[in-house]
Design a protein around this motif. Structure first.
Motif, PDB file in Angstrom:
ATOM      1  N   VAL A 190      29.356  13.629 -11.034  1.00  0.00           N
ATOM      2  CA  VAL A 190      29.143  15.174 -11.770  1.00  0.00           C
ATOM      3  C   VAL A 190      29.546  15.098 -12.815  1.00  0.00           C
ATOM      4  O   VAL A 190      28.768  15.549 -13.768  1.00  0.00           O
ATOM      5  N   ARG A 191      30.726  13.802 -13.659  1.00  0.00           N
ATOM      6  CA  ARG A 191      30.519  14.624 -14.897  1.00  0.00           C
ATOM      7  C   ARG A 191      29.525  13.547 -15.412  1.00  0.00           C
ATOM      8  O   ARG A 191      29.084  13.779 -16.582  1.00  0.00           O
ATOM      9  N   ASP A 192      28.684  12.283 -14.868  1.00  0.00           N
ATOM     10  CA  ASP A 192      27.947  12.413 -15.814  1.00  0.00           C
ATOM     11  C   ASP A 192      26.263  12.778 -15.798  1.00  0.00           C
ATOM     12  O   ASP A 192      26.126  13.523 -16.391  1.00  0.00           O
ATOM     13  N   GLN A 193      26.451  13.483 -14.228  1.00  0.00           N
ATOM     14  CA  GLN A 193      25.553  14.610 -14.781  1.00  0.00           C
ATOM     15  C   GLN A 193      25.439  15.714 -15.088  1.00  0.00           C
ATOM     16  O   GLN A 193      24.419  16.113 -16.582  1.00  0.00           O
ATOM     17  N   VAL A 194      27.055  16.201 -15.582  1.00  0.00           N
ATOM     18  CA  VAL A 194      27.167  17.618 -16.974  1.00  0.00           C
ATOM     19  C   VAL A 194      27.326  17.521 -17.996  1.00  0.00           C
ATOM     20  O   VAL A 194      26.368  17.623 -19.010  1.00  0.00           O
ATOM     21  N   SER A 195      27.246  15.323 -18.452  1.00  0.00           N
ATOM     22  CA  SER A 195      26.789  15.025 -19.711  1.00  0.00           C
ATOM     23  C   SER A 195      25.395  15.395 -19.944  1.00  0.00           C
ATOM     24  O   SER A 195      25.752  15.557 -21.360  1.00  0.00           O
ATOM     25  N   SER A 196      24.993  14.451 -19.150  1.00  0.00           N
ATOM     26  CA  SER A 196      23.796  14.965 -19.476  1.00  0.00           C
ATOM     27  C   SER A 196      22.740  16.073 -19.596  1.00  0.00           C
ATOM     28  O   SER A 196      21.323  15.571 -19.707  1.00  0.00           O
ATOM     29  N   ASN A 197      23.543  16.782 -18.415  1.00  0.00           N
ATOM     30  CA  ASN A 197      22.717  18.047 -18.682  1.00  0.00           C
ATOM     31  C   ASN A 197      23.428  19.024 -18.663  1.00  0.00           C
ATOM     32  O   ASN A 197      24.317  20.224 -17.504  1.00  0.00           O
ATOM     33  N   PRO A 198      24.072  19.386 -19.329  1.00  0.00           N
ATOM     34  CA  PRO A 198      25.237  20.702 -19.909  1.00  0.00           C
ATOM     35  C   PRO A 198      25.325  21.988 -19.451  1.00  0.00           C
ATOM     36  O   PRO A 198      25.933  22.936 -18.634  1.00  0.00           O
ATOM     37  N   LEU A 199      23.902  22.293 -19.524  1.00  0.00           N
ATOM     38  CA  LEU A 199      23.255  23.863 -18.972  1.00  0.00           C
ATOM     39  C   LEU A 199      23.039  23.649 -17.663  1.00  0.00           C
ATOM     40  O   LEU A 199      23.450  25.010 -17.162  1.00  0.00           O
ATOM     41  N   GLY A 200      23.004  22.947 -16.818  1.00  0.00           N
ATOM     42  CA  GLY A 200      22.512  22.695 -16.013  1.00  0.00           C
ATOM     43  C   GLY A 200      23.978  22.722 -14.620  1.00  0.00           C
ATOM     44  O   GLY A 200      24.222  23.749 -13.870  1.00  0.00           O
ATOM     45  N   GLY A 201      24.613  22.564 -15.470  1.00  0.00           N
ATOM     46  CA  GLY A 201      26.712  22.575 -15.320  1.00  0.00           C
ATOM     47  C   GLY A 201      27.008  23.442 -15.384  1.00  0.00           C
ATOM     48  O   GLY A 201      27.574  24.521 -13.871  1.00  0.00           O
ATOM     49  N   LEU A 202      26.548  24.493 -16.288  1.00  0.00           N
ATOM     50  CA  LEU A 202      26.952  25.655 -16.737  1.00  0.00           C
ATOM     51  C   LEU A 202      26.820  26.416 -15.336  1.00  0.00           C
ATOM     52  O   LEU A 202      27.611  27.300 -15.406  1.00  0.00           O
ATOM     53  N   ALA A 203      25.118  26.256 -15.226  1.00  0.00           N
ATOM     54  CA  ALA A 203      24.832  27.618 -14.166  1.00  0.00           C
ATOM     55  C   ALA A 203      25.173  27.354 -12.544  1.00  0.00           C
ATOM     56  O   ALA A 203      24.757  28.250 -12.554  1.00  0.00           O
ATOM     57  N   ILE A 204      25.477  25.562 -12.976  1.00  0.00           N
ATOM     58  CA  ILE A 204      25.803  25.773 -11.104  1.00  0.00           C
ATOM     59  C   ILE A 204      27.309  26.616 -10.881  1.00  0.00           C
ATOM     60  O   ILE A 204      27.307  26.860 -10.305  1.00  0.00           O
ATOM     61  N   ALA A 205      28.267  26.274 -12.227  1.00  0.00           N
ATOM     62  CA  ALA A 205      29.679  26.464 -12.324  1.00  0.00           C
ATOM     63  C   ALA A 205      29.331  27.938 -11.790  1.00  0.00           C
ATOM     64  O   ALA A 205      30.465  28.464 -11.550  1.00  0.00           O
ATOM     65  N   ALA A 206      28.615  28.469 -12.380  1.00  0.00           N
ATOM     66  CA  ALA A 206      28.604  30.021 -13.044  1.00  0.00           C
ATOM     67  C   ALA A 206      28.479  30.741 -11.514  1.00  0.00           C
ATOM     68  O   ALA A 206      29.247  31.769 -10.948  1.00  0.00           O
ATOM     69  N   ALA A 207      27.072  29.734 -10.816  1.00  0.00           N
ATOM     70  CA  ALA A 207      25.986  30.258  -9.561  1.00  0.00           C
ATOM     71  C   ALA A 207      27.587  30.038  -8.609  1.00  0.00           C
ATOM     72  O   ALA A 207      28.240  31.215  -7.374  1.00  0.00           O
ATOM     73  N   ALA A 208      28.182  29.190  -8.504  1.00  0.00           N
ATOM     74  CA  ALA A 208      29.789  28.867  -7.464  1.00  0.00           C
ATOM     75  C   ALA A 208      30.771  29.505  -7.832  1.00  0.00           C
ATOM     76  O   ALA A 208      31.683  30.111  -7.236  1.00  0.00           O
ATOM     77  N   GLY A 209      30.975  30.529  -9.688  1.00  0.00           N
ATOM     78  CA  GLY A 209      32.057  30.875  -9.288  1.00  0.00           C
ATOM     79  C   GLY A 209      31.572  32.263  -8.645  1.00  0.00           C
ATOM     80  O   GLY A 209      33.229  33.370  -8.500  1.00  0.00           O
ATOM     81  N   ILE A 210      30.466  33.196  -8.562  1.00  0.00           N
ATOM     82  CA  ILE A 210      29.877  34.332  -8.627  1.00  0.00           C
ATOM     83  C   ILE A 210      30.289  34.305  -6.766  1.00  0.00           C
ATOM     84  O   ILE A 210      30.849  35.147  -6.226  1.00  0.00           O
ATOM     85  N   VAL A 211      29.314  33.442  -6.512  1.00  0.00           N
ATOM     86  CA  VAL A 211      30.265  33.062  -4.461  1.00  0.00           C
ATOM     87  C   VAL A 211      31.433  33.108  -4.383  1.00  0.00           C
ATOM     88  O   VAL A 211      31.309  33.857  -3.414  1.00  0.00           O
ATOM     89  N   LEU A 212      32.021  32.413  -5.029  1.00  0.00           N
ATOM     90  CA  LEU A 212      33.461  32.461  -4.621  1.00  0.00           C
ATOM     91  C   LEU A 212      34.448  33.733  -4.176  1.00  0.00           C
ATOM     92  O   LEU A 212      34.623  34.058  -4.285  1.00  0.00           O
ATOM     93  N   GLY A 213      33.578  34.015  -5.844  1.00  0.00           N
ATOM     94  CA  GLY A 213      34.533  35.724  -6.044  1.00  0.00           C
ATOM     95  C   GLY A 213      34.329  36.986  -5.177  1.00  0.00           C
ATOM     96  O   GLY A 213      34.599  37.433  -5.006  1.00  0.00           O
TER      97      GLY A 213
END
Length: 82
Positions: free
Chosen positions: A53-76
């Motif tokens: 995950v760390r490698d994927q986010v460092s190579s594509n930070p916007l994708g990582g941010l989008a996934i984190a936001a989606a996970a936060g919305i679903v969890l909320g």
């Protein structure tokens, strides 16, 4: 990286302890060795997933941010339904 090496070494120790328990017909050593082996296999898998995950986010930070936001919305949404 040294955490993964430690997990593999501890997994090997668990395998040896489990084999010793089987050879001596000692249930305690066998159970403790199996528990140690499986706990360290799980720890290794978690470390490996975190590294991936760390490698994927460092190579594509916007994708990582989008996934984190989606996970936060679903969890909320799930927690807000109570």
């Amino acid at each position: 990286m040294s955490g993964k090496v430690e997990d593999k070494v501890r997994e090997g120790v668990g395998r040896v302890q489990e084999a010793y328990g089987r050879a001596t017909d000692n249930y305690d050593d066998r159970a403790e060795g199996a528990a140690r082996k499986y706990a360290n296999q799980a720890s290794y898998a978690v470390r490996d997933a975190a590294d991936t995950v760390r490698d994927q986010v460092s190579s594509n930070p916007l994708g990582g941010l989008a996934i984190a936001a989606a996970a936060g919305i679903v969890l909320g949404y799930l927690l807000g339904r109570r």
